[in-house]
Scaffold this motif. Structure first.
Motif, PDB file in Angstrom:
ATOM      1  N   GLY A  65       1.445 -12.148  -1.070  1.00 31.74           N
ATOM      2  CA  GLY A  65       0.145 -12.818  -1.083  1.00 31.74           C
ATOM      3  C   GLY A  65      -0.863 -12.270  -0.081  1.00 31.74           C
ATOM      4  N   ASP A  66      -2.096 -12.709  -0.253  1.00 28.16           N
ATOM      5  CA  ASP A  66      -3.205 -12.208   0.555  1.00 28.16           C
ATOM      6  C   ASP A  66      -3.423 -12.980   1.855  1.00 28.16           C
ATOM      7  OD1 ASP A  66      -3.866 -10.250  -1.378  1.00 28.16           O
ATOM      8  OD2 ASP A  66      -4.932 -11.747  -2.561  1.00 28.16           O
ATOM      9  N   ASP A  67      -2.757 -14.127   2.010  1.00 24.75           N
ATOM     10  CA  ASP A  67      -2.946 -14.908   3.237  1.00 24.75           C
ATOM     11  C   ASP A  67      -2.454 -14.162   4.464  1.00 24.75           C
ATOM     12  OD1 ASP A  67      -4.027 -16.998   1.864  1.00 24.75           O
ATOM     13  OD2 ASP A  67      -2.205 -18.225   1.854  1.00 24.75           O
ATOM     14  N   ILE A  68      -1.366 -13.387   4.290  1.00 22.68           N
ATOM     15  CA  ILE A  68      -0.731 -12.763   5.457  1.00 22.68           C
ATOM     16  C   ILE A  68      -0.608 -11.246   5.356  1.00 22.68           C
ATOM     17  CG2 ILE A  68       0.576 -14.786   6.239  1.00 22.68           C
ATOM     18  CD1 ILE A  68       3.005 -13.582   4.662  1.00 22.68           C
ATOM     19  N   THR A  69      -0.896 -10.664   4.162  1.00 17.98           N
ATOM     20  CA  THR A  69      -0.785  -9.213   4.016  1.00 17.98           C
ATOM     21  C   THR A  69      -2.136  -8.573   4.287  1.00 17.98           C
ATOM     22  OG1 THR A  69       0.791  -9.636   2.224  1.00 17.98           O
ATOM     23  CG2 THR A  69       0.078  -7.352   2.543  1.00 17.98           C
ATOM     24  N   LEU A  70      -2.234  -7.852   5.409  1.00 17.73           N
ATOM     25  CA  LEU A  70      -3.509  -7.227   5.783  1.00 17.73           C
ATOM     26  C   LEU A  70      -3.792  -6.022   4.879  1.00 17.73           C
ATOM     27  CD1 LEU A  70      -5.910  -7.045   7.722  1.00 17.73           C
ATOM     28  CD2 LEU A  70      -4.453  -5.730   9.294  1.00 17.73           C
ATOM     29  N   THR A  71      -2.794  -5.181   4.711  1.00 14.37           N
ATOM     30  CA  THR A  71      -2.862  -3.997   3.858  1.00 14.37           C
ATOM     31  C   THR A  71      -1.426  -3.504   3.723  1.00 14.37           C
ATOM     32  OG1 THR A  71      -3.820  -1.763   3.582  1.00 14.37           O
ATOM     33  CG2 THR A  71      -3.294  -2.444   5.836  1.00 14.37           C
ATOM     34  N   SER A  72      -1.235  -2.409   3.001  1.00 15.37           N
ATOM     35  CA  SER A  72       0.090  -1.797   2.916  1.00 15.37           C
ATOM     36  C   SER A  72      -0.076  -0.286   2.924  1.00 15.37           C
ATOM     37  CB  SER A  72       0.820  -2.204   1.627  1.00 15.37           C
ATOM     38  OG  SER A  72       1.032  -3.590   1.551  1.00 15.37           O
TER      39      SER A  72
ATOM     40  N   LYS B 240      -3.764  14.582   1.311  1.00 18.06           N
ATOM     41  CA  LYS B 240      -4.411  15.630   0.523  1.00 18.06           C
ATOM     42  C   LYS B 240      -3.812  15.727  -0.875  1.00 18.06           C
ATOM     43  CE  LYS B 240      -5.906  20.437   1.102  1.00 18.06           C
ATOM     44  NZ  LYS B 240      -5.833  21.605   2.014  1.00 18.06           N
ATOM     45  N   GLU B 241      -2.483  15.533  -0.960  1.00 17.58           N
ATOM     46  CA  GLU B 241      -1.773  15.660  -2.237  1.00 17.58           C
ATOM     47  C   GLU B 241      -1.679  14.325  -2.986  1.00 17.58           C
ATOM     48  OE1 GLU B 241      -0.935  18.681   0.623  1.00 17.58           O
ATOM     49  OE2 GLU B 241      -0.425  16.558   0.792  1.00 17.58           O
ATOM     50  N   ASP B 242      -2.336  13.285  -2.455  1.00 16.41           N
ATOM     51  CA  ASP B 242      -2.324  11.954  -3.074  1.00 16.41           C
ATOM     52  C   ASP B 242      -0.912  11.349  -3.091  1.00 16.41           C
ATOM     53  OD1 ASP B 242      -3.686   9.789  -4.172  1.00 16.41           O
ATOM     54  OD2 ASP B 242      -3.272  10.410  -6.230  1.00 16.41           O
ATOM     55  N   GLY B 243      -0.126  11.666  -2.066  1.00 16.90           N
ATOM     56  CA  GLY B 243       1.245  11.150  -2.010  1.00 16.90           C
ATOM     57  C   GLY B 243       1.380   9.862  -1.219  1.00 16.90           C
ATOM     58  N   VAL B 244       0.472   9.654  -0.270  1.00 17.55           N
ATOM     59  CA  VAL B 244       0.462   8.422   0.533  1.00 17.55           C
ATOM     60  C   VAL B 244      -0.960   7.880   0.561  1.00 17.55           C
ATOM     61  CG1 VAL B 244       2.430   9.047   2.003  1.00 17.55           C
ATOM     62  CG2 VAL B 244       0.123   9.722   2.691  1.00 17.55           C
ATOM     63  N   ASP B 245      -1.073   6.580   0.851  1.00 20.00           N
ATOM     64  CA  ASP B 245      -2.413   5.982   0.865  1.00 20.00           C
ATOM     65  C   ASP B 245      -2.311   4.571   1.450  1.00 20.00           C
ATOM     66  OD1 ASP B 245      -5.138   5.614   0.442  1.00 20.00           O
ATOM     67  OD2 ASP B 245      -5.074   6.294  -1.633  1.00 20.00           O
ATOM     68  N   ILE B 246      -3.470   3.901   1.511  1.00 18.97           N
ATOM     69  CA  ILE B 246      -3.451   2.472   1.798  1.00 18.97           C
ATOM     70  C   ILE B 246      -3.573   1.755   0.457  1.00 18.97           C
ATOM     71  CG2 ILE B 246      -4.381   2.721   4.134  1.00 18.97           C
ATOM     72  CD1 ILE B 246      -7.115   1.771   3.031  1.00 18.97           C
ATOM     73  N   ALA B 247      -3.086   0.527   0.400  1.00 16.83           N
ATOM     74  CA  ALA B 247      -3.081  -0.226  -0.861  1.00 16.83           C
ATOM     75  C   ALA B 247      -4.497  -0.374  -1.411  1.00 16.83           C
ATOM     76  CB  ALA B 247      -2.459  -1.602  -0.639  1.00 16.83           C
ATOM     77  N   PRO B 248      -4.638  -0.311  -2.739  1.00 14.33           N
ATOM     78  CA  PRO B 248      -5.973  -0.456  -3.332  1.00 14.33           C
ATOM     79  C   PRO B 248      -6.599  -1.832  -3.106  1.00 14.33           C
ATOM     80  CG  PRO B 248      -4.260  -0.348  -5.038  1.00 14.33           C
ATOM     81  CD  PRO B 248      -3.607  -0.011  -3.743  1.00 14.33           C
ATOM     82  N   THR B 249      -5.778  -2.823  -2.725  1.00 14.63           N
ATOM     83  CA  THR B 249      -6.305  -4.178  -2.487  1.00 14.63           C
ATOM     84  C   THR B 249      -6.744  -4.379  -1.032  1.00 14.63           C
ATOM     85  OG1 THR B 249      -4.044  -4.903  -2.043  1.00 14.63           O
ATOM     86  CG2 THR B 249      -4.857  -5.234  -4.276  1.00 14.63           C
ATOM     87  N   SER B 250      -6.768  -3.293  -0.251  1.00 17.69           N
ATOM     88  CA  SER B 250      -7.085  -3.416   1.183  1.00 17.69           C
ATOM     89  C   SER B 250      -8.428  -4.084   1.452  1.00 17.69           C
ATOM     90  CB  SER B 250      -7.056  -2.036   1.846  1.00 17.69           C
ATOM     91  OG  SER B 250      -5.769  -1.460   1.743  1.00 17.69           O
TER      92      SER B 250
END
Length: 224
Positions: free
Chosen positions: A146-153, A185-195
């Motif tokens: 949920g969004d109450d406690i998840t800042l990002t991933s 650069k290779e799109d292998g890692v990122d922050i969550a799109p819901t950030s």
């Protein structure tokens, strides 16, 4: 060895065989970005990191996170806790309890199922009116907790890894016997799109500035 004609891919590990393509991730780069978010979001100037075991891959998460926090908030204190286990929810909960009690208001974890306990602890505190956050790992954990406690991933794009190796195979460029490491650069890692749900827009702007610097090779993120 028993299937020399098969072309095999392995994700998140390295197998040194001529017919195996190994794909790993630059966890430190994605972790640096969530470190930037933590460093700019914390209100107590204390953040925590919970790792499953002190092994190279988890040290990459820790190192990147610390570097990201320090880049934007050099005064912040970073509390590190290794549980020694990836499957102990109770240990995650108790580690989180200790870190939050020490004044941290954000915890980033790279601890598998153990991390579920961190979310449980954060949810209990949130329900009691305390403002604490968790930064998820590998996938967008806000979808679970949920969004109450998840800042990002910090997400690892295993789908992207599989796609890229499959595409190389199709084009006759199968990287057998090689290790391919996927970073920003290779799109292998990122922050969550819901950030953008919980992270301040100005903070996300800073994240994008650092993302570009990493992609351009202007800054290199430590792995240990």
């Amino acid at each position: 060895e028993s299937n020399p004609d098969a072309k095999l891919g392995i994700v998140d590990a390295v197998v040194d065989m001529p017919n195996v393509a190994s794909v790993t991730f630059k966890e430190e780069e994605g972790s640096f970005l969530v470190g930037v978010i933590a460093g700019l979001t914390t209100e107590t100037d204390k953040v925590g990191f919970v790792g499953g075991m002190e092994i190279p891959v988890i040290k990459r998460f820790e190192s990147g996170f610390k570097a990201g926090v320090e880049a934007v908030n050099p005064d912040a204190e970073i509390i590190i806790n290794y549980t020694g286990d990836f499957s102990r929810v109770d240990m995650g909960k108790s580690a989180a309890s200790t870190i939050y009690d020490e004044g941290a208001d954000i915890i980033f974890h790279a601890s598998g199922l153990t991390g579920n306990g961190i979310f449980t602890e954060a949810q209990e505190r949130f329900d009691n009116g305390e403002r604490v956050w968790v930064i998820g790992v590998d996938m967008d954990q806000s979808l679970t907790f949920g969004d109450d406690i998840t800042l990002t991933s910090m997400i690892k794009k295993v789908d992207e890894a599989v796609y890229q190796v499959s595409e190389q195979l199709e084009q006759g460029e199968f990287p057998g016997g090689e290790e391919t490491s996927l970073g920003l650069k290779e799109d292998g890692v990122d922050i969550a799109p819901t950030s953008d749900k919980n992270v301040d827009p100005e903070v996300l702007e800073v994240v994008e500035e650092y993302r570009q610097k990493i992609i351009d090779g202007e800054i290199e993120i430590p792995v240990n």
